[in-house]
Design a protein around this motif. Structure first.
Motif, mmCIF file in Angstrom:
data_model
loop_
_atom_site.group_PDB
_atom_site.id
_atom_site.type_symbol
_atom_site.label_atom_id
_atom_site.label_comp_id
_atom_site.label_asym_id
_atom_site.label_seq_id
_atom_site.Cartn_x
_atom_site.Cartn_y
_atom_site.Cartn_z
ATOM 1 N N LEU A 33 0.830 -1.212 0.000
ATOM 2 C CA LEU A 33 0.000 0.000 0.000
ATOM 3 C C LEU A 33 0.860 1.256 0.000
ATOM 4 O O LEU A 33 0.534 2.240 -0.678
ATOM 5 N N LEU A 34 1.958 1.245 0.735
ATOM 6 C CA LEU A 34 2.868 2.388 0.721
ATOM 7 C C LEU A 34 3.492 2.542 -0.659
ATOM 8 O O LEU A 34 3.637 3.655 -1.169
ATOM 9 N N SER A 35 3.843 1.424 -1.284
ATOM 10 C CA SER A 35 4.363 1.457 -2.644
ATOM 11 C C SER A 35 3.342 2.074 -3.597
ATOM 12 O O SER A 35 3.694 2.897 -4.447
ATOM 13 N N ALA A 36 2.079 1.690 -3.446
ATOM 14 C CA ALA A 36 1.030 2.266 -4.297
ATOM 15 C C ALA A 36 0.900 3.763 -4.047
ATOM 16 O O ALA A 36 0.744 4.549 -4.986
ATOM 17 N N ALA A 37 0.988 4.178 -2.789
ATOM 18 C CA ALA A 37 0.896 5.600 -2.466
ATOM 19 C C ALA A 37 2.038 6.381 -3.113
ATOM 20 O O ALA A 37 1.817 7.448 -3.710
ATOM 21 N N VAL A 38 3.265 5.847 -3.002
ATOM 22 C CA VAL A 38 4.419 6.501 -3.619
ATOM 23 C C VAL A 38 4.202 6.596 -5.128
ATOM 24 O O VAL A 38 4.434 7.641 -5.744
ATOM 25 N N THR A 39 3.742 5.509 -5.725
ATOM 26 C CA THR A 39 3.492 5.487 -7.167
ATOM 27 C C THR A 39 2.499 6.568 -7.579
ATOM 28 O O THR A 39 2.726 7.306 -8.542
ATOM 29 N N PHE A 40 1.394 6.674 -6.853
ATOM 30 C CA PHE A 40 0.381 7.660 -7.210
ATOM 31 C C PHE A 40 0.858 9.089 -6.972
ATOM 32 O O PHE A 40 0.523 9.994 -7.739
ATOM 33 N N ILE A 41 1.658 9.313 -5.937
ATOM 34 C CA ILE A 41 2.182 10.655 -5.685
ATOM 35 C C ILE A 41 3.123 11.075 -6.812
ATOM 36 O O ILE A 41 3.019 12.184 -7.355
ATOM 37 N N VAL A 42 4.039 10.179 -7.180
ATOM 38 C CA VAL A 42 4.968 10.493 -8.272
ATOM 39 C C VAL A 42 4.203 10.674 -9.585
ATOM 40 O O VAL A 42 4.460 11.610 -10.346
ATOM 41 N N ALA A 43 3.254 9.782 -9.854
ATOM 42 C CA ALA A 43 2.459 9.889 -11.084
ATOM 43 C C ALA A 43 1.673 11.200 -11.115
ATOM 44 O O ALA A 43 1.620 11.873 -12.152
ATOM 45 N N CYS A 44 1.084 11.567 -9.989
ATOM 46 C CA CYS A 44 0.317 12.815 -9.910
ATOM 47 C C CYS A 44 1.211 14.012 -10.215
ATOM 48 O O CYS A 44 0.830 14.901 -10.980
ATOM 49 N N CYS A 45 2.403 14.033 -9.634
ATOM 50 C CA CYS A 45 3.339 15.138 -9.891
ATOM 51 C C CYS A 45 3.708 15.204 -11.373
ATOM 52 O O CYS A 45 3.704 16.286 -11.972
ATOM 53 N N CYS A 46 4.007 14.054 -11.972
ATOM 54 C CA CYS A 46 4.363 14.011 -13.399
ATOM 55 C C CYS A 46 3.218 14.511 -14.270
ATOM 56 O O CYS A 46 3.421 15.315 -15.187
ATOM 57 N N VAL A 47 2.014 14.038 -13.990
ATOM 58 C CA VAL A 47 0.855 14.445 -14.796
ATOM 59 C C VAL A 47 0.569 15.930 -14.616
ATOM 60 O O VAL A 47 0.262 16.637 -15.590
ATOM 61 N N LEU A 48 0.675 16.436 -13.392
ATOM 62 C CA LEU A 48 0.441 17.863 -13.161
ATOM 63 C C LEU A 48 1.448 18.730 -13.919
ATOM 64 O O LEU A 48 1.088 19.779 -14.453
ATOM 65 N N ALA A 79 -6.516 2.578 -7.560
ATOM 66 C CA ALA A 79 -5.776 2.275 -6.327
ATOM 67 C C ALA A 79 -5.900 0.797 -5.972
ATOM 68 O O ALA A 79 -4.913 0.155 -5.609
ATOM 69 N N PHE A 80 -7.097 0.250 -6.093
ATOM 70 C CA PHE A 80 -7.295 -1.173 -5.825
ATOM 71 C C PHE A 80 -6.450 -2.020 -6.776
ATOM 72 O O PHE A 80 -5.751 -2.935 -6.358
ATOM 73 N N GLY A 81 -6.531 -1.707 -8.072
ATOM 74 C CA GLY A 81 -5.793 -2.488 -9.069
ATOM 75 C C GLY A 81 -4.292 -2.414 -8.855
ATOM 76 O O GLY A 81 -3.598 -3.430 -8.832
ATOM 77 N N VAL A 82 -3.780 -1.211 -8.667
ATOM 78 C CA VAL A 82 -2.338 -1.029 -8.508
ATOM 79 C C VAL A 82 -1.848 -1.687 -7.227
ATOM 80 O O VAL A 82 -0.841 -2.407 -7.229
ATOM 81 N N ALA A 83 -2.530 -1.460 -6.120
ATOM 82 C CA ALA A 83 -2.110 -2.075 -4.852
ATOM 83 C C ALA A 83 -2.185 -3.598 -4.938
ATOM 84 O O ALA A 83 -1.323 -4.298 -4.391
ATOM 85 N N SER A 84 -3.180 -4.119 -5.653
ATOM 86 C CA SER A 84 -3.287 -5.572 -5.826
ATOM 87 C C SER A 84 -2.102 -6.115 -6.611
ATOM 88 O O SER A 84 -1.562 -7.175 -6.272
ATOM 89 N N PHE A 85 -1.687 -5.394 -7.655
ATOM 90 C CA PHE A 85 -0.505 -5.801 -8.423
ATOM 91 C C PHE A 85 0.696 -5.913 -7.498
ATOM 92 O O PHE A 85 1.420 -6.904 -7.518
ATOM 93 N N TYR A 86 0.925 -4.879 -6.692
ATOM 94 C CA TYR A 86 2.126 -4.830 -5.857
ATOM 95 C C TYR A 86 2.078 -5.874 -4.753
ATOM 96 O O TYR A 86 3.113 -6.333 -4.295
ATOM 97 N N PHE A 87 0.882 -6.245 -4.357
ATOM 98 C CA PHE A 87 0.725 -7.305 -3.362
ATOM 99 C C PHE A 87 0.957 -8.682 -3.996
ATOM 100 O O PHE A 87 1.610 -9.543 -3.416
ATOM 101 N N LEU A 88 0.416 -8.899 -5.186
ATOM 102 C CA LEU A 88 0.432 -10.227 -5.804
ATOM 103 C C LEU A 88 1.715 -10.571 -6.554
ATOM 104 O O LEU A 88 2.107 -11.739 -6.584
ATOM 105 N N ILE A 89 2.375 -9.605 -7.162
ATOM 106 C CA ILE A 89 3.559 -9.910 -7.982
ATOM 107 C C ILE A 89 4.658 -10.619 -7.186
ATOM 108 O O ILE A 89 5.206 -11.607 -7.670
ATOM 109 N N PRO A 90 4.988 -10.170 -5.954
ATOM 110 C CA PRO A 90 6.021 -10.917 -5.221
ATOM 111 C C PRO A 90 5.588 -12.343 -4.870
ATOM 112 O O PRO A 90 6.421 -13.201 -4.611
#
Length: 146
Positions: A33-48, A79-90
């Motif tokens: 979930l923290l990984s997803a949060a970091v991802t969305f923060i960085v993505a938001c900054c890039c898109v802005l 958020a659900f999809g991305v966090a699920s990816f990061y949970f399931l891939i490992p």
């Protein structure tokens, strides 16, 4: 293949790379979930930044108010999809996870297109599309065979 097809192929490749990188970030941070949060923060900054550079005029207040309420919550689905990816891939590996994720994406995309949800163009489900889904499911069985 046209320009859009190549861009779509590159976008899919980027998602495959990004999913693996952020899954590893989640392992190292001990929190998908923290990984997803970091991802969305960085993505938001890039898109802005891109919006600030490329947008000539922001939508009017009337346009913003006319957006149906349910469309504002697509970020929750992301958020659900991305966090699920990061949970399931490992736990599953990138290949198996992406094969199942792609199957889910294509099946739902076929339904969205068939019914024209969200005012998108209607593309009816056909026999050839059903055969393609069966071939894809067979491919997933082969990809995930031990």
């Amino acid at each position: 293949m046209n320009y859009f097809s190549w861009l779509a192929l590159l976008a899919g490749a980027a998602i495959g790379i990004q999913a693996g990188m952020n899954a590893q970030l989640g392992v190292l941070l001990k929190s998908p979930l923290l990984s997803a949060a970091v991802t969305f923060i960085v993505a938001c900054c890039c898109v802005l930044i891109v919006v600030a550079i490329t947008t000539r005029q922001l939508p009017s207040l009337t346009s913003v108010q006319s957006v149906p309420l349910h469309l504002w919550f697509s970020g929750a689905i992301s958020a659900f999809g991305v966090a699920s990816f990061y949970f399931l891939i490992p736990r599953m590996g990138v290949g198996p996870m992406m094969s199942f994720a792609l199957t889910g994406q294509l099946l739902v995309a076929m339904l969205v297109s068939h019914f024209g949800w969200f005012d998108l163009p209607i593309k009816p489900i056909s026999f050839s599309k059903c055969m393609g889904v069966l071939a894809m499911v067979a491919g997933i069985v082969l990809i995930n065979r031990a």
